[in-house]
Design a protein around this motif. Structure first.
Motif, PDB file in Angstrom:
ATOM      1  N   GLN A 128      -2.012   0.090  18.016  1.00  0.00           N
ATOM      2  CA  GLN A 128      -3.440   0.070  17.693  1.00  0.00           C
ATOM      3  C   GLN A 128      -3.843   1.058  16.601  1.00  0.00           C
ATOM      4  OE1 GLN A 128      -5.522  -2.312  19.018  1.00  0.00           O
ATOM      5  NE2 GLN A 128      -3.524  -3.025  19.727  1.00  0.00           N
ATOM      6  N   ILE A 129      -2.905   1.850  16.130  1.00  0.00           N
ATOM      7  CA  ILE A 129      -3.224   2.823  15.092  1.00  0.00           C
ATOM      8  C   ILE A 129      -3.408   2.089  13.763  1.00  0.00           C
ATOM      9  CG2 ILE A 129      -2.445   4.870  13.844  1.00  0.00           C
ATOM     10  CD1 ILE A 129      -0.705   5.553  16.287  1.00  0.00           C
ATOM     11  N   ASP A 130      -4.509   2.359  13.097  1.00  0.00           N
ATOM     12  CA  ASP A 130      -4.794   1.736  11.801  1.00  0.00           C
ATOM     13  C   ASP A 130      -3.645   1.971  10.829  1.00  0.00           C
ATOM     14  OD1 ASP A 130      -7.261   0.878  12.665  1.00  0.00           O
ATOM     15  OD2 ASP A 130      -8.343   2.581  11.807  1.00  0.00           O
ATOM     16  N   GLY A 131      -3.251   0.908  10.156  1.00  0.00           N
ATOM     17  CA  GLY A 131      -2.241   1.006   9.109  1.00  0.00           C
ATOM     18  C   GLY A 131      -0.828   0.713   9.560  1.00  0.00           C
ATOM     19  N   VAL A 132      -0.602   0.589  10.861  1.00  0.00           N
ATOM     20  CA  VAL A 132       0.749   0.279  11.340  1.00  0.00           C
ATOM     21  C   VAL A 132       1.048  -1.181  11.039  1.00  0.00           C
ATOM     22  CG1 VAL A 132       2.209   0.020  13.389  1.00  0.00           C
ATOM     23  CG2 VAL A 132       0.789   2.060  13.110  1.00  0.00           C
ATOM     24  N   ARG A 133       2.132  -1.427  10.314  1.00  0.00           N
ATOM     25  CA  ARG A 133       2.509  -2.792   9.967  1.00  0.00           C
ATOM     26  C   ARG A 133       3.549  -3.344  10.926  1.00  0.00           C
ATOM     27  NH1 ARG A 133       5.444  -3.323   4.531  1.00  0.00           N
ATOM     28  NH2 ARG A 133       7.316  -3.194   5.775  1.00  0.00           N
ATOM     29  N   GLU A 134       4.533  -2.524  11.265  1.00  0.00           N
ATOM     30  CA  GLU A 134       5.651  -3.020  12.071  1.00  0.00           C
ATOM     31  C   GLU A 134       6.212  -1.891  12.918  1.00  0.00           C
ATOM     32  OE1 GLU A 134      10.135  -4.532  11.042  1.00  0.00           O
ATOM     33  OE2 GLU A 134       8.525  -5.129   9.670  1.00  0.00           O
ATOM     34  N   ILE A 135       6.577  -2.226  14.158  1.00  0.00           N
ATOM     35  CA  ILE A 135       7.219  -1.271  15.063  1.00  0.00           C
ATOM     36  C   ILE A 135       8.472  -1.931  15.615  1.00  0.00           C
ATOM     37  CG2 ILE A 135       7.020   0.113  17.164  1.00  0.00           C
ATOM     38  CD1 ILE A 135       3.918  -0.144  16.797  1.00  0.00           C
ATOM     39  N   SER A 136       9.577  -1.241  15.499  1.00  0.00           N
ATOM     40  CA  SER A 136      10.829  -1.711  16.087  1.00  0.00           C
ATOM     41  C   SER A 136      11.229  -0.691  17.140  1.00  0.00           C
ATOM     42  CB  SER A 136      11.903  -1.826  15.006  1.00  0.00           C
ATOM     43  OG  SER A 136      13.135  -2.172  15.585  1.00  0.00           O
ATOM     44  N   SER A 137      11.395  -1.142  18.380  1.00  0.00           N
ATOM     45  CA  SER A 137      11.682  -0.233  19.484  1.00  0.00           C
ATOM     46  C   SER A 137      13.107  -0.412  19.988  1.00  0.00           C
ATOM     47  CB  SER A 137      10.717  -0.495  20.640  1.00  0.00           C
ATOM     48  OG  SER A 137       9.383  -0.382  20.215  1.00  0.00           O
ATOM     49  N   SER A 138      13.738   0.699  20.311  1.00  0.00           N
ATOM     50  CA  SER A 138      15.068   0.696  20.909  1.00  0.00           C
ATOM     51  C   SER A 138      15.040   1.591  22.138  1.00  0.00           C
ATOM     52  CB  SER A 138      16.111   1.232  19.937  1.00  0.00           C
ATOM     53  OG  SER A 138      16.183   0.423  18.785  1.00  0.00           O
ATOM     54  N   ILE A 139      15.495   1.049  23.263  1.00  0.00           N
ATOM     55  CA  ILE A 139      15.548   1.822  24.494  1.00  0.00           C
ATOM     56  C   ILE A 139      16.931   2.457  24.601  1.00  0.00           C
ATOM     57  CG2 ILE A 139      15.494   1.702  27.020  1.00  0.00           C
ATOM     58  CD1 ILE A 139      13.396  -0.501  26.739  1.00  0.00           C
TER      59      ILE A 139
END
Length: 156
Positions: A128-139
């Protein structure tokens, strides 16, 4: 600050146990109590020693899942980046955030209770942070090495 052999012995011993009594520390590093005390005071004043803290076992306090999130921003504007950093600093789930060079803008280390807690964090906070385009998560499955100790060598 240039660290000599005594400084590095003191710092290494303090990294192993920051609660070591001064007399024991002086004996361990083969120096006098007063010399060790003066060195510690100087390193604190110079900011070499930033803090004394307690390291918790995340699993024993109910935070058994560690996630690394790679974040790409839409743009690198003067407004978006400071806003992103401000928001990330507010999230207690975030235990580290690093600015990177290359394809990824930020690498974030996150500790949560479980995958469901991360999903909630992801959808309600991070994405939800303005400007974030893509998030890739690794557990992370297993911590092969996890230390706060720095490998110190004397200057010279």
């Amino acid at each position: 600050m240039s660290l000599d052999a005594l400084d590095t012995r003191i710092l290494t011993a303090l990294q192993e146990d920051s609660r070591i009594p001064l007399n024991d520390l002086a004996e361990k590093v083969a120096s006098s109590r007063s010399a060790v005390w003066r060195r510690i005071q100087k390193m604190e004043a110079d900011g070499v020693i930033k803090n004394y803290t307690v390291i918790l076992d995340p699993e024993k306090v109910g935070l058994g899942v560690m996630v690394f999130a790679s974040v790409k921003m839409q743009a690198h504007s003067r407004d978006l980046l400071p806003h992103f950093l401000e928001k990330v600093r507010e999230f207690p789930e975030v235990i580290e955030c690093h600015t990177l060079m290359g394809d990824i803008d930020f690498l974030i280390k996150i500790r949560v209770k479980d995958v469901t807690a991360y999903e909630t964090f992801f959808w309600t906070k991070l994405s939800q942070i303005d400007g974030v385009r893509e998030i890739s998560s690794s557990i992370a499955l297993t911590a092969v090495k996890n230390t706060t100790m720095l490998a110190l060598t004397p200057a010279g």
